[in-house]
Scaffold this motif. Sequence first.
Motif, PDB file in Angstrom:
ATOM      1  N   MET A   1       0.980  -1.204  -0.183  1.00  9.80           N
ATOM      2  CA  MET A   1      -0.282  -0.068  -0.057  1.00  9.80           C
ATOM      3  C   MET A   1       0.987   1.303  -0.098  1.00  9.80           C
ATOM      4  O   MET A   1       0.411   2.368  -0.450  1.00  9.80           O
ATOM      5  N   ALA A   2       1.942   1.240   0.548  1.00  8.87           N
ATOM      6  CA  ALA A   2       2.841   2.357   0.892  1.00  8.87           C
ATOM      7  C   ALA A   2       3.687   2.739  -0.218  1.00  8.87           C
ATOM      8  O   ALA A   2       4.282   3.728  -0.666  1.00  8.87           O
TER       9      ALA A   2
ATOM     10  N   ARG B   1       1.691   1.667  -7.044  1.00  9.29           N
ATOM     11  CA  ARG B   1       0.573   2.656  -7.503  1.00  9.29           C
ATOM     12  C   ARG B   1      -0.745   1.959  -6.867  1.00  9.29           C
ATOM     13  O   ARG B   1      -1.643   1.776  -7.628  1.00  9.29           O
ATOM     14  N   PHE B   2      -0.603   1.864  -5.578  1.00 10.16           N
ATOM     15  CA  PHE B   2      -1.820   1.441  -5.020  1.00 10.16           C
ATOM     16  C   PHE B   2      -3.176   2.172  -5.195  1.00 10.16           C
ATOM     17  O   PHE B   2      -4.117   1.589  -5.227  1.00 10.16           O
ATOM     18  N   LEU B   3      -2.978   3.524  -5.138  1.00 10.72           N
ATOM     19  CA  LEU B   3      -4.241   4.177  -5.414  1.00 10.72           C
ATOM     20  C   LEU B   3      -4.604   4.238  -6.780  1.00 10.72           C
ATOM     21  O   LEU B   3      -5.925   4.664  -6.919  1.00 10.72           O
TER      22      LEU B   3
ATOM     23  N   ARG C   1      -2.997   5.445   4.064  1.00 15.37           N
ATOM     24  CA  ARG C   1      -3.192   5.066   2.516  1.00 15.37           C
ATOM     25  C   ARG C   1      -4.733   4.443   2.573  1.00 15.37           C
ATOM     26  O   ARG C   1      -5.219   4.670   1.344  1.00 15.37           O
ATOM     27  N   TYR C   2      -5.091   3.903   3.609  1.00 11.35           N
ATOM     28  CA  TYR C   2      -6.517   3.321   3.624  1.00 11.35           C
ATOM     29  C   TYR C   2      -7.428   4.662   3.492  1.00 11.35           C
ATOM     30  O   TYR C   2      -8.461   4.577   2.536  1.00 11.35           O
ATOM     31  N   LYS C   3      -7.362   5.590   4.187  1.00 14.02           N
ATOM     32  CA  LYS C   3      -8.207   6.804   3.970  1.00 14.02           C
ATOM     33  C   LYS C   3      -7.923   7.524   2.520  1.00 14.02           C
ATOM     34  O   LYS C   3      -9.098   7.871   2.089  1.00 14.02           O
ATOM     35  N   GLU C   4      -6.946   7.581   2.084  1.00  9.50           N
ATOM     36  CA  GLU C   4      -6.779   8.051   0.549  1.00  9.50           C
ATOM     37  C   GLU C   4      -7.324   7.184  -0.119  1.00  9.50           C
ATOM     38  O   GLU C   4      -8.123   7.823  -1.260  1.00  9.50           O
TER      39      GLU C   4
END
Length: 464
Positions: free
Chosen positions: A289-290, A295-297, A333-336
Amino acid sequence: MDACPRLWRGPRRTWRGCVCITFACLCLAVLYFVCTETGVMLRSQHRGPRRPWQGRAGPVEKLIRGVQIAPQSSANATPASASPHRNASGPPLTPARQAAGPPPAGGGWISGLAGFFRRLLLAMLGDRQRGASLDFPGGRLPWRVWDQAAGSSALNRRLQKVFKAYRAMNKYSVPPQGRGARPPRRRSGQELLCQLRSRVRVRTLGAQLPPFNTAEWATILPARNLSQELGPLANCAVVSSAGSIRSSRLGREIDSHDAVLRFNTAPTSKYQDDVGKKTTVRLINSQVMASKEHRFLENPLYTEGTLVAWDPAPYSADLQEWYNKPDYPIFTRYKEYRKRQPAQPFHILHPSVQWQLWEVIQENAGEEIQRNPPSSGLLGALLMMSLCERVHIYEYLPSRRQTDLCHYYERFQDAACTLGAYHPLLFEKNLVKRINQGSDLDIFHSGKVTVPGFQVLNCSGVSY
């Protein structure tokens, strides 16, 4: 010399032509099998290049970087020098093979050919005896199912140093030997299954738990748990990212399951024939995720199926302590991600799961293991056992296709990906072998382990 051409000069000799063609086809088939087995044998003995160092440089990492790869190492899993929980579920190398050493000089190819015909006969006749031995004489050849009694002494010199370093590091403040005392006797597979069901409570975070009981988290954490979200599931598949799943042709079998769990960055595109294309659950670690590389997002890979994230937490599993100082920025990252994909089902595994599971592994290991969380591979298997009636785990234990390749979608090769460095993979796989209810032949041919789900497990009268 023109016997075969003359076979076609009249109908009376047609049967002789059929016999000639049949015999030729049989010879070609045997030649194909021999070449295939020889190719796999050579790949299993090949050692790939070392990977350049990447990650944080702490005391243990410096030690790991300075250790040379032993010549006899051969497997595939998370590099010992890679950053912590990169290894999702590396493919298998038989520990007994390392302990046994190389095959005796001069007789390797003869015994290998004899062993090939023995395995071919087993495949034709079927596994008439559960757990039938697939070992070669003296345990010297590369085709073995996982040795469930293997210990750290089976590791090569390099991995033994890494193992001891991580065991001494104790980053997560794990007390010696965990909470439980070792059993007075070796538990059976059924007893281990019941112990897992009793001791490990598989759950995800909810907005009712502090510090997540705020208005902000109430709007982004799922209102339903995984069981409510996915509904009743009968047969499920857990697909390892192991390089040995390549060329397996297991895709159709995997997709026939009601639900399929995959790990981290494992793709299905271009690999459907081997790994299938269905993705019901994807278990990802916080490092993925980080990572900017993954490119997780933005990557559409993470919009398929239900996501479940996890991050190593302190042994106490104190949520406030973990929230203040996670291993990687999982909560940020979860919030994003939730802002970009509000409709995507996305859960976070409760940190107590990893340490309850670790305690069971430690208690049944027979020696002190690394004081680090279990791998994503075992966490994923346990997750599906809590949701499904029956679970098939693919290429977490060795198949005949074992290779140094760490992941089927990458080219990197390293022996530590199988036996573990950061994660106690060696001892995890011992446990999985012991709870397997399938045959050794399933492991040998397909790398498939069969375990029951917790909901159908009968533990009445079982002491654990």
